[in-house]
Design a protein around this motif. Structure first.
Motif, PDB file in Angstrom:
ATOM      1  N   PRO A 170      -5.131   5.973   5.400  1.00 34.06           N
ATOM      2  CA  PRO A 170      -4.761   4.777   6.155  1.00 34.06           C
ATOM      3  C   PRO A 170      -5.247   3.513   5.453  1.00 34.06           C
ATOM      4  N   SER A 226       5.523   2.248   6.436  1.00 32.26           N
ATOM      5  CA  SER A 226       5.634   1.598   7.744  1.00 32.26           C
ATOM      6  C   SER A 226       4.519   1.993   8.703  1.00 32.26           C
ATOM      7  N   GLN A 227       3.873   3.112   8.440  1.00 27.28           N
ATOM      8  CA  GLN A 227       2.735   3.547   9.258  1.00 27.28           C
ATOM      9  C   GLN A 227       1.407   3.054   8.691  1.00 27.28           C
ATOM     10  N   LYS A 228       1.504   2.188   7.687  1.00 28.79           N
ATOM     11  CA  LYS A 228       0.344   1.615   6.992  1.00 28.79           C
ATOM     12  C   LYS A 228      -0.519   2.697   6.337  1.00 28.79           C
ATOM     13  N   LYS A 229       0.163   3.707   5.819  1.00 24.29           N
ATOM     14  CA  LYS A 229      -0.509   4.715   4.994  1.00 24.29           C
ATOM     15  C   LYS A 229      -0.287   4.324   3.538  1.00 24.29           C
TER      16      LYS A 229
END
Length: 460
Positions: free
Chosen positions: A211, A184-187
């Motif tokens: 990222p 969800s943190q685009k990691k």
């Protein structure tokens, strides 16, 4: 004379797991006072499950307990007992088929199979099943031309080419929507091995734990789409051979229409405000394909099924019906996962059988596949039976013979004379090839025909 079979299709894919139940109608379509000709005349989907993300324990292992819970829950919601289905298929597809415990999961699911549901996997079979589930075969028949379906899932793209309704070619590529995943943190949480090779070769700033880089991802997507274009003769891709799963397309006739199915097709046919909704590159890949030369070089049709194409195909399009002239001992049925021993030279049957029987485990029951003769005379039937009995003289398992031509019953009677103390099966109307496996179900339509599933068991 009409029978209705309950069929189940279960698809455990790279991205999603789902099932459908279908009713398959079999009836006699021959005119009165003629030899019965049984055909599948209708296929009706009666229940579609929810679509679940395929549960995994790790990148290399399916969560079998959770998969079984999903299937058990959907059976209960459909009001179906595990013993109710007459036919169908369990398909483990895409990257999931390559997980360490794929076979073990299939064995667990066999308890939901009733007497005659099979567990299958394989790139060629999946391509055909998803293509038929999408309706591409019907499109090619209706348009009197060549059509191809691209079923783009989480891990693979399965391509089936149909020429006027008949399967003409298949291909599979390691191109899918979950080859790069992120949280969800685009990691980035996962990158498939082949994508890692492309990233390393192009020195792109993409790595697990880093990222998500949109520009670098777009370059990867361009490579994947160019490989699909290459498959259809539109440009070239330097990573084409790398991305082939099993084999590329070899069909040379011009293709007129393309259809797209699978989860990525949602991103082709529909717009999404947030292309990162599912935590993978699937919707981005769909958008990239829609902008590709494929949409200008070919006519594009929306299929009858997109994300459900494979499971609908598994539930509705895996079953065939034998010819109406069959000979069998009912106590041998049903039979599952018989490897096919294909006889190419019927004049040298004994030599070919003795050579090929070594390919199989000692004591393995095999299905002997023979083309046979169209409208054979009595002497031809006797000659064929003599050749088969000679070839099987040292073979201790029940003779299971599958003819392509319409001669199963008559040849069966002749064979029974050669093997008076052995149970046997002789059926016709089924075309097989080396490497196929078949299941033969219990008789239907007052015993006049047998349901047959032709499959490829391929775990890579």
């Amino acid at each position: 004379m009409k029978d209705v079979l309950l069929s189940v299709g279960i698809d455990i894919g790279t991205s999603t797991t789902q099932l459908v139940f279908s009713n398959i109608t079999v009836e006699n379509v021959a005119a009165g006072y003629t030899v019965p000709r049984m055909e599948i005349t209708n296929k009706e989907i009666i229940y579609k499950s929810n679509i679940y993300f395929t549960p995994l324990k790790s990148a290399t292992e399916i969560d079998a307990d959770k998969v079984v819970d999903i299937i058990k829950n959907e059976y209960e919601k459909a009001g179906v007992s595990i013993h109710d289905p007459d036919t169908g298929a369990v398909i483990i597809t895409g990257e999931t088929a390559r997980k360490e415990n794929a076979r073990a999961v299939l064995e667990r699911l066999s308890s939901f199979s009733g007497d005659f549901v099979v567990a299958t996997a394989g790139a060629d079979l999946e391509s055909v099943i998803s293509g038929k589930g999408a309706g591409c075969d019907r499109l090619s028949k209706e348009k009197h031309t060549v059509c191809a379906n691209l079923d783009i899932g989480g891990g693979t793209t399965n391509i089936a080419v149909f020429n006027r309704g008949k399967t003409a070619d298949t291909a599979c590529f390691d191109i899918g929507g979950r080859l790069i995943k992120f949280d969800s943190q685009k990691k980035i949480t996962y990158i498939s091995p082949k994508i890692k090779q492309i990233i390393e070769d192009r020195r792109l700033p993409l790595a697990e734990g880093s990222p998500f880089n949109e520009a670098a991802c777009d370059e990867v997507l361009s490579v994947l789409v160019s490989a699909l274009c290459h498959a259809f003769g539109v440009g070239e891709c330097p990573y084409y051979d790398l991305l082939i799963t099993h084999k590329g397309l070899g069909f040379e006739k011009p293709i007129s229409y393309l259809t797209f199915s699978g989860g990525v097709a949602e991103g082709i046919y529909h717009s999404f405000s947030d292309p990162y909704t599912f935590g993978d590159i699937g919707l981005l890949l769909g958008k990239k394909i829609k902008e590709s030369p494929l949409f200008s070089k070919f006519k594009i049709e929306v299929p009858t099924e997109t994300i459900r194409a494979t499971v609908v195909g598994a539930g509705s399009h895996t079953t065939e019906i034998s010819g109406s002239t069959v000979y069998y001992d009912p106590s041998l049925l049903p039979l599952k996962s018989l490897p096919v021993l294909k006889i190419e030279d019927e004049n040298n049957m004994t030599e070919e059988f003795n050579q090929k029987i070594r390919w199989f485990d000692e004591g393995q029951t095999v299905a002997l596949s023979i083309k046979g003769t169209h409208s054979p005379s009595f002497s031809t039937l006797e000659e064929t039976a003599e050749k088969i009995s000679a070839a099987l003289s040292g073979y201790e398992k029940p003779p299971i013979v599958v003819f392509e031509e319409d001669m199963g019953k008559a040849a069966g009677y002749s064979l029974q004379q050669k093997f008076p103390n052995r149970k046997l099966i002789s059926i016709d109307g089924i075309s097989l090839k080396e490497g196929d496996y078949i299941d033969i179900g219990k008789p239907i339509s007052d015993g006049s025909v047998l349901p047959v599933i032709v499959k490829t068991l391929l775990f890579q």
